[in-house]
Motif scaffolding. Structure first.
Motif, mmCIF file in Angstrom:
data_model
loop_
_atom_site.group_PDB
_atom_site.id
_atom_site.type_symbol
_atom_site.label_atom_id
_atom_site.label_comp_id
_atom_site.label_asym_id
_atom_site.label_seq_id
_atom_site.Cartn_x
_atom_site.Cartn_y
_atom_site.Cartn_z
ATOM 1 N N ALA A 116 1.161 144.862 27.366
ATOM 2 C CA ALA A 116 0.169 145.393 28.298
ATOM 3 C C ALA A 116 0.778 146.490 29.167
ATOM 4 C CB ALA A 116 -0.390 144.268 29.169
ATOM 5 N N THR A 117 2.035 146.326 29.563
ATOM 6 C CA THR A 117 2.712 147.350 30.353
ATOM 7 C C THR A 117 2.892 148.628 29.539
ATOM 8 O OG1 THR A 117 3.847 145.701 31.718
ATOM 9 C CG2 THR A 117 4.827 147.899 31.611
ATOM 10 N N VAL A 118 3.269 148.476 28.277
ATOM 11 C CA VAL A 118 3.419 149.636 27.397
ATOM 12 C C VAL A 118 2.083 150.361 27.244
ATOM 13 C CG1 VAL A 118 3.849 150.316 25.004
ATOM 14 C CG2 VAL A 118 5.423 148.752 26.156
ATOM 15 N N ARG A 119 1.017 149.616 27.070
ATOM 16 C CA ARG A 119 -0.291 150.229 26.903
ATOM 17 C C ARG A 119 -0.747 150.929 28.188
ATOM 18 N NH1 ARG A 119 -3.491 148.652 22.618
ATOM 19 N NH2 ARG A 119 -5.363 148.625 23.908
ATOM 20 N N ALA A 120 -0.391 150.366 29.337
ATOM 21 C CA ALA A 120 -0.721 151.026 30.607
ATOM 22 C C ALA A 120 0.038 152.336 30.736
ATOM 23 C CB ALA A 120 -0.385 150.098 31.774
ATOM 24 N N LEU A 121 1.275 152.369 30.268
ATOM 25 C CA LEU A 121 2.046 153.608 30.269
ATOM 26 C C LEU A 121 1.352 154.667 29.419
ATOM 27 C CD1 LEU A 121 4.739 155.166 30.901
ATOM 28 C CD2 LEU A 121 5.602 154.196 28.747
ATOM 29 N N GLU A 122 0.890 154.272 28.248
ATOM 30 C CA GLU A 122 0.210 155.207 27.350
ATOM 31 C C GLU A 122 -1.038 155.796 27.991
ATOM 32 O OE1 GLU A 122 0.964 153.856 22.790
ATOM 33 O OE2 GLU A 122 -0.313 152.529 23.985
ATOM 34 N N ARG A 123 -1.677 155.036 28.845
ATOM 35 C CA ARG A 123 -2.960 155.464 29.415
ATOM 36 C C ARG A 123 -2.819 156.245 30.718
ATOM 37 N NH1 ARG A 123 -4.035 152.035 25.736
ATOM 38 N NH2 ARG A 123 -6.130 151.739 24.880
ATOM 39 N N LEU A 124 -1.606 156.500 31.154
ATOM 40 C CA LEU A 124 -1.463 157.363 32.327
ATOM 41 C C LEU A 124 -2.104 158.714 32.029
ATOM 42 C CD1 LEU A 124 2.217 156.683 33.488
ATOM 43 C CD2 LEU A 124 0.106 155.907 34.580
ATOM 44 N N PRO A 125 -2.860 159.276 32.966
ATOM 45 C CA PRO A 125 -3.595 160.521 32.701
ATOM 46 C C PRO A 125 -2.742 161.767 32.915
ATOM 47 C CG PRO A 125 -4.117 159.742 34.887
ATOM 48 C CD PRO A 125 -3.190 158.707 34.279
ATOM 49 N N TRP A 134 5.259 138.202 25.819
ATOM 50 C CA TRP A 134 5.239 139.464 25.074
ATOM 51 C C TRP A 134 3.895 140.172 25.205
ATOM 52 C CZ3 TRP A 134 9.597 141.534 24.466
ATOM 53 C CH2 TRP A 134 10.725 140.750 24.266
ATOM 54 N N ALA A 135 2.822 139.409 25.407
ATOM 55 C CA ALA A 135 1.529 140.050 25.685
ATOM 56 C C ALA A 135 1.616 140.846 26.983
ATOM 57 C CB ALA A 135 0.427 139.001 25.773
ATOM 58 N N GLY A 136 2.323 140.311 27.967
ATOM 59 C CA GLY A 136 2.497 141.026 29.219
ATOM 60 C C GLY A 136 3.299 142.294 29.060
ATOM 61 N N GLN A 137 4.358 142.242 28.244
ATOM 62 C CA GLN A 137 5.176 143.441 28.016
ATOM 63 C C GLN A 137 4.376 144.509 27.267
ATOM 64 O OE1 GLN A 137 7.819 143.097 29.903
ATOM 65 N NE2 GLN A 137 6.958 141.030 30.039
#
Length: 261
Positions: free
Chosen positions: A86-95, A81-84
């Motif tokens: 992390a993916t959500v947080r990477a989505l949020e950080r798209l510029p 779930w930490a990996g999932q």
């Protein structure tokens, strides 16, 4: 560019489109989870100027495939779930602006992803739910806290603790859904909505997202700390200089074409 099912990633000019396409329910099974992580990695490595997340089929997603929970060893659950997350947080950080389009049923993982997007568009009759209570679980991809950020802790508690489904119309009243679009033209309207953002001043949009992220993490003071530097960077962009000149020449309704630089 396109990928094989269950997730299709295409690019249409400045707009990237990520489509859930795993009929009949677009479940988040192991294949979908892997495809989702890989797609966000590709988008991070080569960001578009705008992203639309949508789905094919009668439902957006019926959520996580329950067999995933059955087959996941308890000792591996925290790391998974930490990996999932992390993916959500990477989505949020798209510029770039990210829009989630929900035309119908949107449950658990899909709803959590929607809550990580900048904007959500939906039909009035679309149904949303974080129904993990039915398997004695809690939303593990950040949905609870992101729902609270949009609608308040009381609304988040109501939706998650009850496990009930809520219509797009209700979530628009709560401020979770940004725009309600008609069923008959939903997919075309959602694409046009996202395309307008993708054709806008990309660097300015990225700065706005950074300010909002800093505010979410540390309030007004944190946002204030990063704003002068961001404003200074924007002052040097081609889009800004071109738009200022067009505004002076033609007024606020100028039709400047932005190139994202």
């Amino acid at each position: 560019m396109s990928e094989d099912r269950p997730l299709l990633l295409t690019r249409d000019g400045p707009l990237a489109v990520l489509t859930l396409d795993s009929p009949p329910a677009n479940l988040f099974d192991s294949a979908m989870v892997r495809a989702w992580s890989a797609a966000v990695e590709r988008l991070t490595a080569r960001p578009p100027r705008g992203l639309l997340i949508r789905a094919e089929g009668p439902v957006v997603s019926a959520g996580v495939d329950v067999t995933l929970f059955r087959d996941l060893p308890a000792e591996e659950a925290a790391a998974f779930w930490a990996g999932q997350l992390a993916t959500v947080r990477a989505l949020e950080r798209l510029p770039c602006p990210v829009v989630f389009a929900a035309h119908s049923l949107t449950l658990t993982a899909a709803f959590e992803i929607a809550l990580a997007c900048d904007l959500v568009v939906a039909t009035r009759s679309a149904r949303f739910g974080l129904v993990e209570r039915r398997i004695a679980f809690t939303p593990a991809m950040g949905g609870t806290q992101r729902l609270a950020a949009r609608a308040g802790t009381a609304r988040a508690a109501e939706l998650v603790l009850s496990g009930e489904l809520y219509r797009g119309e209700r979530l628009a009243e709560w401020g979770v859904v940004n725009a309600l679009l008609p069923v008959a033209t939903f997919h075309d309207d959602a694409r046009a909505y996202a395309a307008r953002l993708a054709e806008g001043p990309t660097r300015a949009h990225a700065a706005t997202k950074r300010v909002l992220r800093e505010f979410g993490d540390g309030g007004v003071e944190a946002a204030d700390r990063v704003l002068p530097e961001l404003a200074g960077e924007l002052a040097a962009t081609t889009d800004h200089r071109r738009a200022v000149a067009a505004f002076i020449a033609s007024g606020p309704e100028h039709e400047t074409v932005y190139d994202g630089r």
